[in-house]
Scaffold this active site. Structure first.
Site, short mmCIF file in Angstrom:
data_model
loop_
_atom_site.label_atom_id
_atom_site.label_comp_id
_atom_site.label_asym_id
_atom_site.label_seq_id
_atom_site.Cartn_x
_atom_site.Cartn_y
_atom_site.Cartn_z
N THR A 132 0.82 -1.21 0.00
CA THR A 132 0.00 0.00 0.00
C THR A 132 0.85 1.27 0.00
OG1 THR A 132 -1.53 1.27 1.39
CG2 THR A 132 -0.10 -0.26 2.53
N ASP A 133 0.27 2.36 -0.47
CA ASP A 133 0.99 3.66 -0.42
C ASP A 133 1.12 4.17 1.02
OD1 ASP A 133 -1.66 4.36 0.02
OD2 ASP A 133 -1.76 5.88 -1.55
N GLU A 134 0.33 3.59 1.94
CA GLU A 134 0.34 4.12 3.32
C GLU A 134 1.68 3.90 4.02
OE1 GLU A 134 -3.01 3.45 5.80
OE2 GLU A 134 -4.43 3.55 4.15
N TYR A 157 -1.81 -0.37 11.03
CA TYR A 157 -1.97 -1.06 9.74
C TYR A 157 -0.76 -0.80 8.84
CZ TYR A 157 -3.31 -1.55 4.81
OH TYR A 157 -3.31 -1.85 3.47
N LYS A 161 2.19 -3.31 7.33
CA LYS A 161 2.45 -3.50 5.90
C LYS A 161 3.90 -3.11 5.58
CE LYS A 161 0.01 -4.54 2.93
NZ LYS A 161 -0.39 -5.88 2.38
P1 NAD Z 1 -9.76 -7.13 2.15
O1 NAD Z 1 -9.76 -6.86 3.61
O2 NAD Z 1 -10.98 -6.83 1.35
O3 NAD Z 1 -9.40 -8.66 1.88
C1 NAD Z 1 -8.39 -9.33 2.59
C2 NAD Z 1 -8.56 -10.82 2.33
O4 NAD Z 1 -7.51 -11.50 3.04
C3 NAD Z 1 -9.87 -11.39 2.84
O5 NAD Z 1 -10.44 -12.26 1.88
C4 NAD Z 1 -9.48 -12.17 4.09
O6 NAD Z 1 -10.33 -13.27 4.37
C5 NAD Z 1 -8.08 -12.61 3.73
N1 NAD Z 1 -7.27 -12.87 4.93
C6 NAD Z 1 -7.12 -12.06 6.02
N2 NAD Z 1 -6.35 -12.66 6.95
C7 NAD Z 1 -5.97 -13.84 6.42
C8 NAD Z 1 -5.15 -14.90 6.90
N3 NAD Z 1 -4.57 -14.85 8.10
N4 NAD Z 1 -4.95 -15.97 6.10
C9 NAD Z 1 -5.52 -16.04 4.87
N5 NAD Z 1 -6.33 -15.08 4.38
C10 NAD Z 1 -6.55 -13.98 5.14
O7 NAD Z 1 -8.50 -6.34 1.59
P2 NAD Z 1 -8.30 -5.57 0.21
O8 NAD Z 1 -8.79 -4.19 0.37
O9 NAD Z 1 -8.79 -6.41 -0.89
O10 NAD Z 1 -6.69 -5.51 0.17
C11 NAD Z 1 -5.95 -6.60 -0.37
C12 NAD Z 1 -4.48 -6.28 -0.28
O11 NAD Z 1 -4.18 -5.08 -1.00
C13 NAD Z 1 -3.97 -6.04 1.15
O12 NAD Z 1 -2.69 -6.59 1.24
C14 NAD Z 1 -3.93 -4.52 1.26
O13 NAD Z 1 -2.95 -4.13 2.20
C15 NAD Z 1 -3.56 -4.13 -0.15
N6 NAD Z 1 -4.04 -2.80 -0.58
C16 NAD Z 1 -5.34 -2.44 -0.42
C17 NAD Z 1 -5.76 -1.19 -0.91
C18 NAD Z 1 -7.20 -0.75 -0.79
O14 NAD Z 1 -7.52 0.38 -1.12
N7 NAD Z 1 -8.13 -1.58 -0.36
C19 NAD Z 1 -4.85 -0.34 -1.53
C20 NAD Z 1 -3.51 -0.75 -1.65
C21 NAD Z 1 -3.12 -1.99 -1.20
O1 DAU Z 2 -4.16 4.08 0.53
C1 DAU Z 2 -4.39 2.71 0.45
C2 DAU Z 2 -5.22 2.26 1.63
O2 DAU Z 2 -6.54 2.75 1.43
C3 DAU Z 2 -5.23 0.75 1.80
O3 DAU Z 2 -3.94 0.29 2.09
C4 DAU Z 2 -6.18 0.33 2.92
O4 DAU Z 2 -6.26 -1.08 3.00
C5 DAU Z 2 -7.56 0.89 2.61
O5 DAU Z 2 -8.43 0.59 3.67
C6 DAU Z 2 -7.49 2.41 2.40
O6 DAU Z 2 -7.21 3.10 3.64
P1 DAU Z 2 -7.97 4.45 4.08
O7 DAU Z 2 -7.88 4.57 5.54
O8 DAU Z 2 -7.51 5.60 3.24
O9 DAU Z 2 -9.48 4.07 3.57
P2 DAU Z 2 -10.91 4.29 4.26
O10 DAU Z 2 -11.94 3.96 3.23
O11 DAU Z 2 -11.00 3.67 5.59
O12 DAU Z 2 -10.93 5.87 4.48
C7 DAU Z 2 -10.79 6.78 3.38
C8 DAU Z 2 -10.78 8.19 3.96
O13 DAU Z 2 -12.09 8.48 4.48
C9 DAU Z 2 -9.84 8.36 5.14
O14 DAU Z 2 -9.29 9.66 5.10
C10 DAU Z 2 -10.74 8.21 6.37
C11 DAU Z 2 -12.07 8.76 5.88
N1 DAU Z 2 -13.27 8.14 6.46
C12 DAU Z 2 -13.37 6.80 6.45
C13 DAU Z 2 -14.47 6.16 6.97
C14 DAU Z 2 -14.58 4.65 6.99
C15 DAU Z 2 -14.28 8.94 6.95
O15 DAU Z 2 -14.20 10.19 6.93
N2 DAU Z 2 -15.39 8.32 7.46
C16 DAU Z 2 -15.52 6.97 7.50
O16 DAU Z 2 -16.56 6.46 8.00
#
Ligand code: NAD
Ligand code: DAU
Length: 351
Positions: A132-134, A157, A161
């Site tokens: 992730t970019d975080e 988190y 990562k």
């Molecule tokens: P998600 O939470 O939707 O899915 C995570 C999946 O991993 C789920 O299916 C869960 O059951 C599985 N999982 C969790 N713990 C596990 C374990 N111990 N063993 C096996 N499986 C397990 O997550 P996502 O948003 O799809 O993100 C997927 C990946 O991409 C993550 O590594 C996250 O850090 C990365 N990522 C997410 C975002 C985003 O915006 N969502 C952006 C950049 C990177």
């Molecule tokens: O940047 C990549 C990341 O983006 C991934 O690595 C993470 O897995 C993914 O969850 C996401 O993280 P964020 O914290 O940015 O996403 P989230 O949707 O939780 O929140 C987006 C923005 O909105 C953040 O600034 C927090 C704000 N927010 C979020 C929620 C859930 C609110 O203001 N209200 C809310 O209820």
């Protein structure tokens, strides 16, 4: 050429799109989806693939080292695309240990299994870690995250990562495992669990519930359509260079409040409500602890070196996303009621 690929976390949001792309685009590949099916894992995301002969689901936990070792010994995987993780920042603030278990220890278990089973043949195998970019921390108004930006994670988190990224690089440096890492910005699109900002707001607007905006809503995120992330993962898996990092992003920055205003407008139109109706649900709430101000990815490297670019404009992607959530009420109901967690038993355990 035929390949056997292990995709971890394939029942989650992004993982399910990656699994679908690989299963459909590469009929000669055998795709193994390993997922623990936590609250975030939902096999209903993949019902369209159940009859695909090159798709296999394995239920299991990456934290269980002996299970992972056995899985690697049983199958000679050519490569791993590792997405399984605890992914929600707010949950990491409540319960950091779970993030350390899955994101750090789980990743190291996979690296160990790959190191042991691929010994002597590292050049023929690839460990692709999806991050992730975080990990880069928080930006103020100016600048971008580059592949060379120093790590500065700010939440449990992102710290977990970042740690997993460091282990992947350490295993390449120390044992010569072939690895690539990508760091992506915020994804949106169909099948995202409604704890994340966009699906949470879609669901709340549908049910006429408040839209919680943390702090002043001035935090900025760089949004990318999930299918474009899956396309980037495909390109990196096949063309990425050993040891390289690729940033993936949409060049698409929005303050949270502007994004939610746009979403309200789209929802009013789709639901046939007078413009301005949904906006009234916006409610400012206590800020997230340690809330990162701004993320913004410079995705020039992947464009210049691998020819990848986002395919969708945000407004178009957001409309598509809203349409999907409105057309898939049952999926959303099953998630919010918890019924989706019975799907595995119905589908697999009674066979
Ligand atoms: P998600 O939470 O939707 O899915 C995570 C999946 O991993 C789920 O299916 C869960 O059951 C599985 N999982 C969790 N713990 C596990 C374990 N111990 N063993 C096996 N499986 C397990 O997550 P996502 O948003 O799809 O993100 C997927 C990946 O991409 C993550 O590594 C996250 O850090 C990365 N990522 C997410 C975002 C985003 O915006 N969502 C952006 C950049 C990177
Ligand atoms: O940047 C990549 C990341 O983006 C991934 O690595 C993470 O897995 C993914 O969850 C996401 O993280 P964020 O914290 O940015 O996403 P989230 O949707 O939780 O929140 C987006 C923005 O909105 C953040 O600034 C927090 C704000 N927010 C979020 C929620 C859930 C609110 O203001 N209200 C809310 O209820």
């Amino acid at each position: 050429m035929s390949k056997k690929i292990l995709i971890t976390g394939g029942a989650g949001f992004i993982g399910s799109h990656v699994v679908r792309l690989f299963v459909n685009k590469y009929p000669d590949y055998e795709i193994y989806n390993l997922d623990k099916l936590t609250y975030a894992g939902n096999l209903e995301n993949l019902t369209d693939l159940e009859s695909s002969s090159n798709y296999h689901f394995v239920k299991g936990d990456i934290v269980d080292a002996s299970f992972i070792n056995q899985l690697f010994q049983e199958h000679s995987f050519d490569g791993v695309i590792h997405l399984a993780a605890e992914s929600h920042v707010d949950r990491s603030i409540e319960n950091p240990m779970e993030f350390i278990q899955t994101n750090v220890i789980g990743t190291v278990n996979l690296l160990n299994a790959a190191k042991e089973t691929w010994k002597g043949e590292f050049d023929k195998h690839l460990f692709y870690h999806v991050s992730t970019d975080e990990v880069y921390g928080s930006l103020d108004e100016g600048g971008f995250f580059y592949e060379t930006t120093s790590y500065d994670p700010q939440s449990p988190y992102s710290a977990s990562k970042a740690s997993s990224d460091h282990f992947v690089r350490a295993y390449r440096n120390t044992y010569k495992l072939k690895t690539v890492i990508s760091n992506c910005s915020n994804n949106y699109g169909q099948n995202q669990f409604p704890e994340k900002l966009i699906p949470l707001c879609i669901n709340n607007i549908k049910h006429n519930k408040p839209l919680p905006i943390y702090g002043k809503g001035e935090n900025i995120r760089d949004w990318l359509y999930v299918v474009d992330h899956a396309r980037a993962i495909d390109v990196i898996y096949h063309q990425g260079k050993d040891g390289e990092t690729y940033n993936i992003g949409g060049f698409n920055e929005w303050t949270n409040i502007d994004l939610v205003h746009l979403l309200c407008k789209v929802m009013d139109k789709k639901l046939g409500k007078e413009e301005g109706t949904s906006e009234k649900l916006i409610t400012y709430v206590t800020d997230r602890a340690g809330h990162d101000l701004r993320y913004a990815i410079d995705a020039t490297k992947i464009k210049d070196e691998l020819g990848w670019e986002p395919s969708l404009q945000f407004e178009e992607g957001l409309e598509k996303t809203v349409d999907w959530y409105l057309e898939n009420e049952e999926w959303l109901e099953n998630i919010t009621s918890g019924n989706y967690q019975n799907y595995y038993q119905q589908q697999y355990e009674n066979r």
